[in-house]
Design a protein around this motif. Structure first.
Motif, mmCIF file in Angstrom:
data_model
loop_
_atom_site.group_PDB
_atom_site.id
_atom_site.type_symbol
_atom_site.label_atom_id
_atom_site.label_comp_id
_atom_site.label_asym_id
_atom_site.label_seq_id
_atom_site.Cartn_x
_atom_site.Cartn_y
_atom_site.Cartn_z
ATOM 1 N N THR A 159 35.121 13.598 17.406
ATOM 2 C CA THR A 159 34.523 14.857 16.952
ATOM 3 C C THR A 159 33.021 14.832 17.220
ATOM 4 O O THR A 159 32.407 13.762 17.333
ATOM 5 C CB THR A 159 34.755 15.084 15.452
ATOM 6 N N VAL A 160 32.455 16.026 17.325
ATOM 7 C CA VAL A 160 31.018 16.137 17.561
ATOM 8 C C VAL A 160 30.432 17.187 16.619
ATOM 9 O O VAL A 160 30.893 18.331 16.580
ATOM 10 C CB VAL A 160 30.709 16.439 19.049
ATOM 11 N N ALA A 161 29.453 16.762 15.843
ATOM 12 C CA ALA A 161 28.774 17.689 14.937
ATOM 13 C C ALA A 161 27.718 18.476 15.712
ATOM 14 O O ALA A 161 27.352 18.119 16.832
ATOM 15 C CB ALA A 161 28.121 16.924 13.790
ATOM 16 N N ARG A 162 27.233 19.557 15.118
ATOM 17 C CA ARG A 162 26.249 20.402 15.784
ATOM 18 C C ARG A 162 24.988 19.623 16.169
ATOM 19 O O ARG A 162 24.347 19.907 17.170
ATOM 20 C CB ARG A 162 25.904 21.604 14.881
ATOM 21 N N ASP A 163 24.665 18.581 15.378
ATOM 22 C CA ASP A 163 23.486 17.774 15.719
ATOM 23 C C ASP A 163 23.805 16.694 16.757
ATOM 24 O O ASP A 163 22.951 15.862 17.077
ATOM 25 C CB ASP A 163 22.890 17.147 14.454
ATOM 26 N N GLY A 164 25.049 16.705 17.265
ATOM 27 C CA GLY A 164 25.418 15.758 18.320
ATOM 28 C C GLY A 164 26.053 14.475 17.830
ATOM 29 O O GLY A 164 26.467 13.639 18.637
ATOM 30 N N LYS A 165 26.153 14.315 16.516
ATOM 31 C CA LYS A 165 26.714 13.064 15.977
ATOM 32 C C LYS A 165 28.212 12.962 16.256
ATOM 33 O O LYS A 165 28.966 13.912 16.026
ATOM 34 C CB LYS A 165 26.441 12.986 14.476
ATOM 35 N N LEU A 166 28.640 11.795 16.737
ATOM 36 C CA LEU A 166 30.030 11.562 17.120
ATOM 37 C C LEU A 166 30.778 10.787 16.040
ATOM 38 O O LEU A 166 30.193 9.985 15.322
ATOM 39 C CB LEU A 166 30.076 10.745 18.418
ATOM 40 N N ALA A 167 32.092 11.020 15.954
ATOM 41 C CA ALA A 167 32.951 10.235 15.067
ATOM 42 C C ALA A 167 34.341 10.145 15.685
ATOM 43 O O ALA A 167 34.768 11.054 16.397
ATOM 44 C CB ALA A 167 33.025 10.877 13.682
ATOM 45 N N VAL A 168 35.049 9.048 15.424
ATOM 46 C CA VAL A 168 36.432 8.861 15.880
ATOM 47 C C VAL A 168 37.355 9.140 14.700
ATOM 48 O O VAL A 168 37.153 8.596 13.613
ATOM 49 C CB VAL A 168 36.644 7.422 16.399
ATOM 50 N N VAL A 169 38.335 10.009 14.918
ATOM 51 C CA VAL A 169 39.281 10.348 13.854
ATOM 52 C C VAL A 169 40.694 10.399 14.437
ATOM 53 O O VAL A 169 40.868 10.462 15.654
ATOM 54 C CB VAL A 169 38.963 11.716 13.187
#
Ligand code: MN
Length: 242
Positions: free
Chosen positions: A168-178
């Motif tokens: 996933t990618v947040a509006r500020d560009g932060k990534l996460a694996v889900v």
């Protein structure tokens, strides 16, 4: 009727674009398609991902599995007037407005349609690694390339039964694996998906049978990182939809 060649070329480009919604995400499309939905052709030949996925699997997966999600979604969403003409990501973010007797079928098939459009879009490439801002974000948020691959493969492997691993990618560009079961997607929580791998058995069973790990490891070889980088840029610009 005579036309000058430039105008004819322009017209043909416009027609080609209109007939190929699969190309639109690359142009930073601001809105996902609205219902009733259609199945776009694969954006490459069925054997384009042969290094990881055989052509027959691609054909069955696209022409039967994905087509069924589209058809089932169309049948259900036309019975929900408030959402019937909304973009797909809006439908997914507002499932609570779907009457209870239709919510399950809309959830599964709208999710299936969005997930597979994303899935086809990010493959057809030559693997390798991303560059630029995306690689910097992987280093910043996911402890670097090797740790990211390990974490993503673990998410894909430990999804019990059918489902997906996503970044996933947040509006500020932060990534996460889900990971998500069935055809669920972070779009259902208003999130944005950078990329994802389908770990339903229909995605790999012909070549790999029960060996999901081999499929998950081979999949990296067919990713199109320039397209995923474009999705990352669109997410930061607020124009990534599905
Ligand atoms: Mn699938």
């Amino acid at each position: 009727m005579t036309q000058n060649p430039g105008r004819r070329l322009l017209l043909r480009s416009a027609l080609t674009l209109a007939a190929a919604p699969a190309l639109l995400p690359r142009l930073g499309r601001a809105q996902a398609p609205t219902g009733p939905f259609t199945l776009a052709p694969l954006p490459y030949a069925a054997d384009a991902n042969e290094k990881a996925i055989d052509a027959r699997t691609m054909e069955i997966h696209h022409n039967f599995h994905h087509r069924a999600y589209v058809n089932n979604l169309n049948a259900a969403i036309t019975r929900v007037p408030a959402l019937a003409n909304q973009p797909l990501e809006v439908i997914l973010a507002r499932l609570q407005e779907v009457p209870e007797d239709l919510r399950g079928v809309v959830r599964n098939n709208a999710g299936g349609h969005a997930n597979h459009m994303m899935f086809w879009e990010i493959m057809g490439g030559r693997g390798g690694q991303p560059g630029g801002e995306l690689m910097a974000a992987i280093t910043r948020d996911l402890e670097g390339w090797d740790a990211f691959r390990t974490r993503f493969e673990r998410a894909a492997m430990t999804q019990f039964g059918s489902g997906w691993a996503f970044v996933t990618v947040a509006r500020d560009g932060k990534l996460a694996v889900v990971q998500r079961p069935n055809q669920d997607t972070p779009l259902m929580e208003g999130g944005r998906v950078l990329m994802g791998n389908d770990v339903w058995e229909h995605a790999y069973y012909l070549r790999y049978q029960n060996r999901r790990a081999d499929y998950v490891r081979a999949w990296w070889d067919v990713l199109d990182w320039p397209k995923i980088e474009a999705r990352y840029a669109a997410a930061k610009a607020g124009t990534l939809t599905i």
